[in-house]
Design a protein around this motif. Structure first.
Motif, mmCIF file in Angstrom:
data_model
loop_
_atom_site.group_PDB
_atom_site.id
_atom_site.type_symbol
_atom_site.label_atom_id
_atom_site.label_comp_id
_atom_site.label_asym_id
_atom_site.label_seq_id
_atom_site.Cartn_x
_atom_site.Cartn_y
_atom_site.Cartn_z
ATOM 1 N N ALA A 157 -8.648 45.101 30.818
ATOM 2 C CA ALA A 157 -9.860 45.831 30.418
ATOM 3 C C ALA A 157 -11.016 44.865 30.178
ATOM 4 C CB ALA A 157 -9.584 46.661 29.165
ATOM 5 N N TYR A 158 -10.750 43.789 29.426
ATOM 6 C CA TYR A 158 -11.822 42.841 29.133
ATOM 7 C C TYR A 158 -12.236 42.046 30.370
ATOM 8 C CZ TYR A 158 -12.194 43.957 24.247
ATOM 9 O OH TYR A 158 -12.453 44.613 23.072
ATOM 10 N N ALA A 159 -11.340 41.836 31.319
ATOM 11 C CA ALA A 159 -11.718 41.171 32.578
ATOM 12 C C ALA A 159 -12.699 42.048 33.357
ATOM 13 C CB ALA A 159 -10.467 40.876 33.407
ATOM 14 N N ILE A 160 -12.431 43.349 33.393
ATOM 15 C CA ILE A 160 -13.343 44.278 34.079
ATOM 16 C C ILE A 160 -14.675 44.352 33.348
ATOM 17 C CG2 ILE A 160 -13.724 46.728 34.589
ATOM 18 C CD1 ILE A 160 -10.790 46.834 35.447
ATOM 19 N N ILE A 161 -14.629 44.415 32.030
ATOM 20 C CA ILE A 161 -15.869 44.450 31.244
ATOM 21 C C ILE A 161 -16.703 43.204 31.538
ATOM 22 C CG2 ILE A 161 -16.799 44.265 28.900
ATOM 23 C CD1 ILE A 161 -14.513 46.171 28.023
ATOM 24 N N LYS A 162 -16.062 42.028 31.548
ATOM 25 C CA LYS A 162 -16.803 40.786 31.820
ATOM 26 C C LYS A 162 -17.392 40.799 33.231
ATOM 27 C CE LYS A 162 -16.861 35.879 31.501
ATOM 28 N NZ LYS A 162 -16.339 34.716 30.866
ATOM 29 N N ALA A 163 -16.617 41.271 34.206
ATOM 30 C CA ALA A 163 -17.112 41.326 35.588
ATOM 31 C C ALA A 163 -18.286 42.293 35.728
ATOM 32 C CB ALA A 163 -15.972 41.735 36.531
ATOM 33 N N ARG A 164 -18.267 43.402 35.019
ATOM 34 C CA ARG A 164 -19.310 44.429 35.150
ATOM 35 C C ARG A 164 -20.510 44.162 34.245
ATOM 36 N NH1 ARG A 164 -19.818 48.085 38.412
ATOM 37 N NH2 ARG A 164 -20.500 49.625 36.949
ATOM 38 N N ALA A 165 -20.272 43.567 33.050
ATOM 39 C CA ALA A 165 -21.354 43.435 32.070
ATOM 40 C C ALA A 165 -21.711 41.994 31.725
ATOM 41 C CB ALA A 165 -20.984 44.192 30.799
ATOM 42 N N GLY A 166 -20.917 41.028 32.193
ATOM 43 C CA GLY A 166 -21.231 39.628 31.938
ATOM 44 C C GLY A 166 -20.659 39.071 30.646
ATOM 45 N N LEU A 167 -20.245 39.920 29.745
ATOM 46 C CA LEU A 167 -19.665 39.506 28.469
ATOM 47 C C LEU A 167 -18.384 40.295 28.228
ATOM 48 C CD1 LEU A 167 -22.915 39.611 26.310
ATOM 49 C CD2 LEU A 167 -21.780 37.554 27.135
ATOM 50 N N THR A 168 -17.529 39.766 27.369
ATOM 51 C CA THR A 168 -16.295 40.494 27.063
ATOM 52 C C THR A 168 -16.445 41.256 25.751
ATOM 53 O OG1 THR A 168 -15.376 38.530 26.021
ATOM 54 C CG2 THR A 168 -14.733 38.952 28.303
ATOM 55 N N SER A 169 -17.314 42.242 25.769
ATOM 56 C CA SER A 169 -17.465 43.082 24.579
ATOM 57 C C SER A 169 -17.711 44.526 24.996
ATOM 58 C CB SER A 169 -18.618 42.593 23.694
ATOM 59 O OG SER A 169 -19.858 42.913 24.260
ATOM 60 N N VAL A 170 -17.217 45.429 24.171
ATOM 61 C CA VAL A 170 -17.442 46.851 24.415
ATOM 62 C C VAL A 170 -18.942 47.146 24.341
ATOM 63 C CG1 VAL A 170 -16.987 49.164 23.518
ATOM 64 C CG2 VAL A 170 -15.137 47.495 23.662
ATOM 65 N N ALA A 171 -19.638 46.456 23.452
ATOM 66 C CA ALA A 171 -21.087 46.645 23.332
ATOM 67 C C ALA A 171 -21.784 46.349 24.663
ATOM 68 C CB ALA A 171 -21.651 45.762 22.223
ATOM 69 N N ALA A 172 -21.370 45.284 25.355
ATOM 70 C CA ALA A 172 -22.013 44.897 26.617
ATOM 71 C C ALA A 172 -21.818 45.959 27.692
ATOM 72 C CB ALA A 172 -21.469 43.549 27.086
ATOM 73 N N ILE A 173 -20.599 46.474 27.849
ATOM 74 C CA ILE A 173 -20.376 47.497 28.878
ATOM 75 C C ILE A 173 -21.058 48.800 28.499
ATOM 76 C CG2 ILE A 173 -18.142 48.354 28.043
ATOM 77 C CD1 ILE A 173 -19.057 47.774 31.734
ATOM 78 N N THR A 174 -21.128 49.086 27.206
ATOM 79 C CA THR A 174 -21.819 50.296 26.753
ATOM 80 C C THR A 174 -23.305 50.207 27.076
ATOM 81 O OG1 THR A 174 -20.209 50.571 24.973
ATOM 82 C CG2 THR A 174 -22.272 51.795 24.775
#
Length: 170
Positions: A92-109
């Motif tokens: 999950a955090y790998a996808i978040i980092k790839a899509r949002a640049g950071l490994t945080s729920v705040a970034a993908i949100t």
């Protein structure tokens, strides 16, 4: 192509429904994020079904819980880009980092709310169906009775309002 959530009342579940009482189907309508006329009924059914679901990355985690609620209210799948592509916290955090640049729920949100033009709102103005970022870097949703709800090991928990950090209007 976007994905639409089709809800089935418990008495009308059939073999092609998931155990949660809904299924996702493909459609070719425009991805406009507007609440449907019956959004409250659809959200109520979704939350009722979510109370029985177990927490599981890629199925019922904080991000997909909120994205599925948005799908129920609007018929737009804001999680289409990552739905079905992870099954663990690490994935999950790998996808978040790839899509949002950071490994945080705040970034993908922030990325998703910007992409779907969901305005950030002051915390006191958050109402039913709005997305809430909690200070523990997880997502929640305001339910129909005003409670802030988040998925836990089994079902949903009511979260204290003092854990609210940011809010977005659906």
């Amino acid at each position: 192509t976007i994905r639409r959530l089709i809800l089935f009342p418990p008495s009308r579940r059939s073999a092609f429904c998931t155990g949660a009482g809904f299924r996702v189907v493909e459609t070719t309508s425009n991805a406009v994020l507007l609440r449907l006329p019956d959004w409250q009924t659809r959200l109520h059914l979704y939350l009722t079904l979510s109370q029985e679901r177990e927490f599981r990355y890629g199925a019922q985690d904080c991000c997909l819980f909120v994205c599925d609620a948005i799908l129920a209210m609007t018929d737009v799948d804001v999680a289409e880009a990552f739905r079905g592509r992870y099954a663990s916290r690490r994935e999950a955090y790998a996808i978040i980092k790839a899509r949002a640049g950071l490994t945080s729920v705040a970034a993908i949100t922030e990325r998703i709310t910007r992409q779907y033009e969901m305005p950030e709102i002051p915390l006191p103005g958050a109402r039913r169906g709005d997305v809430i970022l909690l200070c523990r870097d997880s997502l929640a949703l305001i339910g129909l009775n005003g409670d802030i709800l988040a998925p836990v090991d089994r079902g949903l928990e009511r979260v204290p309002r003092d854990l609210m950090m940011r809010a977005w209007r659906v």
